[in-house]
Each structure stands twice: as structure tokens, then as C-alpha cells.
Design an enzyme around this catalytic site. Structure first.
Site, PDB file in Angstrom:
ATOM      1  N   TYR A 144       0.812  -1.214   0.000  1.00 17.58           N
ATOM      2  CA  TYR A 144       0.000   0.000   0.000  1.00 17.58           C
ATOM      3  C   TYR A 144       0.848   1.267   0.000  1.00 17.58           C
ATOM      4  CZ  TYR A 144      -4.571  -2.170   0.941  1.00 17.58           C
ATOM      5  OH  TYR A 144      -5.741  -2.868   0.856  1.00 17.58           O
ATOM      6  N   LYS A 192       4.161 -15.133   3.270  1.00 22.10           N
ATOM      7  CA  LYS A 192       4.400 -15.914   2.052  1.00 22.10           C
ATOM      8  C   LYS A 192       5.909 -16.061   1.926  1.00 22.10           C
ATOM      9  CE  LYS A 192       2.917 -17.889  -1.756  1.00 22.10           C
ATOM     10  NZ  LYS A 192       2.099 -19.134  -1.752  1.00 22.10           N
ATOM     11  N   ASP A 224      -1.825 -18.471   1.597  1.00 17.44           N
ATOM     12  CA  ASP A 224      -2.790 -19.273   0.823  1.00 17.44           C
ATOM     13  C   ASP A 224      -3.415 -20.349   1.711  1.00 17.44           C
ATOM     14  OD1 ASP A 224      -0.250 -20.384   0.922  1.00 17.44           O
ATOM     15  OD2 ASP A 224      -0.238 -21.090  -1.152  1.00 17.44           O
ATOM     16  N   ASP A 248      -5.910  -7.282   4.522  1.00 21.28           N
ATOM     17  CA  ASP A 248      -7.087  -6.711   3.861  1.00 21.28           C
ATOM     18  C   ASP A 248      -7.950  -7.839   3.305  1.00 21.28           C
ATOM     19  OD1 ASP A 248      -8.754  -4.710   2.643  1.00 21.28           O
ATOM     20  OD2 ASP A 248      -7.786  -5.192   0.737  1.00 21.28           O
ATOM     21  N   ASP A 252     -11.796  -9.605   4.940  1.00 14.02           N
ATOM     22  CA  ASP A 252     -13.087  -9.671   4.219  1.00 14.02           C
ATOM     23  C   ASP A 252     -13.567 -11.118   4.211  1.00 14.02           C
ATOM     24  OD1 ASP A 252     -13.176  -6.927   3.530  1.00 14.02           O
ATOM     25  OD2 ASP A 252     -13.973  -7.394   1.543  1.00 14.02           O
TER      26      ASP A 252
HETATM   27  C1  IPM Z   1     -10.255  -1.573   4.171  1.00 14.40           C
HETATM   28  C2  IPM Z   1     -10.571  -1.063   2.788  1.00 14.40           C
HETATM   29  C3  IPM Z   1      -9.458  -0.116   2.335  1.00 14.40           C
HETATM   30  C4  IPM Z   1      -8.170  -0.911   2.298  1.00 14.40           C
HETATM   31  C5  IPM Z   1      -9.703   0.590   1.002  1.00 14.40           C
HETATM   32  C6  IPM Z   1     -11.013   1.335   0.985  1.00 14.40           C
HETATM   33  C7  IPM Z   1      -8.560   1.489   0.618  1.00 14.40           C
HETATM   34  O1  IPM Z   1     -10.756  -2.095   1.885  1.00 14.40           O
HETATM   35  O2  IPM Z   1     -10.175  -0.759   5.098  1.00 14.40           O
HETATM   36  O3  IPM Z   1     -10.107  -2.777   4.328  1.00 14.40           O
HETATM   37  O4  IPM Z   1      -7.879  -1.577   1.303  1.00 14.40           O
HETATM   38  O5  IPM Z   1      -7.430  -0.860   3.275  1.00 14.40           O
HETATM   39 MN    MN Z   2     -10.641  -4.104   2.794  1.00 15.62          MN
END
Ligand code: IPM
Ligand code: MN
Length: 360
Positions: A144, A192, A224, A248, A252
Site C-alpha cells: 500500500y 508468504k 494461501d 485486507d 473480508d
Molecule cells: C479496508 C478497505 C481499504 C483498504 C480501502 C477502501 C482502501 O478495503 O479498510 O479494508 O484496502 O485498506
Molecule cells: Mn478491505
């Protein structure tokens, strides 16, 4: 003991304003109940900040965050930027700048289940019931932020760089061990290292630090494999720590264990003021419709009381109220299933009411 709390509220874009409004009402109700004085000030961030002042994290907002004790954050992002890869300024840059400028190197995402939601999980109930782990995502390094990042002159080659320093890895790992010490005493370091040089630094540093915490079990796992294990055996995790992009993606994934992305809160902590925000995005399709699930943001307020103010009872009462709302089936459409779907407002009001009536 009653205290004075100064918080910044950055609602952002899409459903951000609707969900932060509910979290703020809940925060006020908790302050009333426990006799704290709440001062809050709103600041601009995201696409709305670009539209108003030309940048997604203006200096004024940064100064507001710096002088506050905590930041309650909604969501940012707008389809007009998502569909325009050549836009010079993007809302997400605001979020990244805020993380960097506030030194928020650790993003804590607790993954817990709610009994009344188990049936909404895509996983089998026996795999999910009782799952309770904490993802610690490094937030200010890796792909990032690594430089160089960009495009070749002819535009046909693009690159990002994954950079980590020893110091960055050390501080996040120490934090992981600290939290594991307060939990079930297990750390899973996800990397990794079979491919990436930056991951080999992570693993090398982790091996040095692990011996400093002999009462905590350390497990090393490739990312993975971790992606698979989160689905296959979520209960095997206690504290999972990993670099920025892996974190990240894995969080999710982990969020669906709870049954809805609309349920997961997060705390970003580091050098300056901590930020509390839901892990979901700005859900532009739902903006202004009063249908978004406010629970992830309300639970972020619970984390704010716990992490920023060390007010455990206050945090616990918010959690209790959230669970009670789900048991009473006062839920938004994302988790209502066949049952009645309540609006964002109605869910928020029910929770505020629960808190106000509770004897403490
Ligand atoms: C998160 C989001 C952000 C990230 C985006 C919106 C830049 O997905 O906070 O997880 O990737 O960190
Ligand atoms: Mn995210």
C-alpha cells in the site's frame, strides 16, 4: 468515574453518514448512562471532501483528529472514482493518508459470531459456533505504501513495491503477543515466506520475538493456506497477525463467518489518535435509503470505549444491546432473511432505547 471525551466524527461517503449517525447516538446514550461528557466535532473526508475542498483528507480534518481522543469513522468511496482509473485524486487516498499521518500501524479486526446469526453464515453451524479470533493487520507498510509505485513511460508496465522494515514488523508482532497474552495464548503469523523477501523478514523477526513469549504458542502459516484454514477451521485461530494486503483480503473473507460484512468493526491504533470504523465500504447503492446495517459502526463505538478510553463496562453494554437487538430480530435487510427488515434508524433507536432503560 465520569470523564470528558472529545471525539472526531468523520462520516465520509455513501452510507457513511447514516451509520455514523446511529453510532454517535449510541455513544451519546452510553455517555449519558455512565455520566461522561461527550464533545464531538465533525470533519470532512473521502469523496465529499474532494468535492468540497479538493482533497480527501484535508489538513483541517487531520488537525481535528490530532486534537481528539478518538475518531469515529464511517466509510469512504464513490462509484464516480471507482469507474475512473485515471482520476488524479481518489477518496481512498484520504484513508491511506489518514492512516499514515496518524501513524495507525495496527488494524485490529475481531471476528466473533452471534448466536442468532449462525444460520446466516455460509459455513456449517458446527464450524462457526464459538469461533472467536482477532486479526491484526499491519496498516502503514507493505504494498500500500512501498515505493517505487507507478507506470513505465509507455504505460505498458506497472509496479508496486512491498517494503517492510524490521522495526515495523517488530512493533506489530509485539502487539499481537500482547493481545494473545490476554486471550487464548496463540499467535498465527501469516506470510508468504516461501516466495517473498519481505515475508522472509517477517518470519525471521517473528522467530526472534516468539522466544521472548515462551507461554504463547506461535504458529507460522503461508497466506494461501491461511485463506483455506479460515474457512475450514475458524476455531483454530486466536490472534492472526499479517502484513497489510494479506490482512485486507483475509479479513473480508473472515467477515462472512459472522454472517454479514455489515457486522464487523475495527480499531486502528498506533502513534497518535486511534480510529474506529466498520470494515465494510461505503455501499453507494444503499446510500440515503435508510437500509444499511449500522451494527459494524455501533460495534466500532464499543471498541472505541474499550481501546481508546479503557472503559470496559461501557463497551460491554453496547455489545449486550447489539446482541439483544438481534435476539429481538430488530435487524436490517442484510440479516433479516425471511423476517421483517427494519431501517437503519429503527435499529439504532432500538439499541439507544435498550441502553437508556438498562439499570447499571
Ligand atoms: C479496508 C478497505 C481499504 C483498504 C480501502 C477502501 C482502501 O478495503 O479498510 O479494508 O484496502 O485498506
Ligand atoms: Mn478491505
Amino acid at each position: 468515574m465520569s470523564r470528558k471525551l472529545n471525539i472526531a466524527v468523520l462520516a465520509g461517503d455513501g452510507i457513511g453518514p447514516e451509520i455514523t449517525k446511529q453510532a454517535l447516538e449510541v455513544t451519546k446514550a452510553i455517555c449519558n448512562k455512565f455520566g461522561h461528557t461527550l464533545n464531538y466535532e465533525e470533519g470532512l473526508t473521502g469523496a465529499i471532501a474532494i468535492d468540497t475542498v479538493g482533497e480527501p483528507y484535508p489538513q483541517e480534518t487531520h488537525e481535528l483528529c490530532m486534537r481528539s481522543d478518538a475518531v469515529l469513522f464511517g466509510a469512504i468511496g464513490d462509484p464516480k472514482y471507482d469507474n475512473n482509473p485515471s482520476a488524479k485524486v481518489r477518496p481512498e487516498q484520504g484513508l491511506l493518508k489518514m492512516r499514515k499521518d496518524l501513524g495507525l500501524y495496527a488494524n485490529i479486526r475481531p471476528v466473533t459470531t452471534f448466536p442468532s446469526l449462525i444460520h446466516k453464515s455460509p459455513l456449517r453451524a458446527d464450524l462457526v459456533e464459538g469461533a472467536d479470533f482477532m486479526c491484526i493487520r499491519e496498516l502503514t507498510g507493505g504494498l500500500y505504501f512501498g515505493r517505487p509505485q507507478g507506470r513505465s513511460e509507455d504505460g505498458n508496465t506497472a509496479y508496486d513495491t512491498c517494503v517492510y522494515t524490521r522495526e515495523e514488523v517488530e512493533r506489530i508482532l509485539h502487539l499481537a503477543y500482547k493481545y494473545a497474552g490476554q486471550r487464548r495464548k496463540k499467535v498465527t503469523v501469516v506470510d508468504k515466506a516461501n516466495v517473498l523477501a519481505s515475508s522472509r523478514l517477517w518470519r525471521e523477526v517473528a522467530q526472534e520475538i516468539a522466544v521472548q513469549y515462551p507461554d504463547i504458542e506461535t504458529e507460522y502459516m503461508f497466506v494461501d493456506n491461511a485463506a483455506m484454514r479460515i474457512i475450514q477451521w475458524p476455531k483454530s485461530f486466536d490472534v492472526l497477525v499479517t502484513e497489510n494486503l494479506f490482512g485486507d483480503i483475509l479479513t473480508d473473507e473472515a467477515s462472512v463467518i459472522t454472517g454479514s460484512l455489515g457486522m464487523l468493526p475495527s480499531a486502528s491504533i498506533g502513534i497518535h489518535t486511534s480510529v474506529f470504523e466498520p470494515i465494510h465500504g461505503s455501499y453507494p447503492q444503499a446510500a440515503g435509503k435508510n437500509i444499511a446495517n449500522p451494527l459494524a459502526t455501533i460495534l466500532s463505538s464499543a471498541l472505541m470505549f474499550e481501546y481508546a478510553f479503557e472503559m470496559m463496562e461501557e463497551g460491554a453494554l453496547i455489545r449486550e444491546a447489539v446482541s439483544a437487538s438481534m435476539d429481538a430480530k430488530i435487524v436490517t435487510e442484510d440479516i433479516a432473511g425471511e423476517g421483517k427488515a427494519y431501517s437503519t434508524d429503527e435499529v439504532g433507536k432500538w439499541i439507544v432505547n435498550y441502553i437508556s432503560q438498562k439499570e447499571i
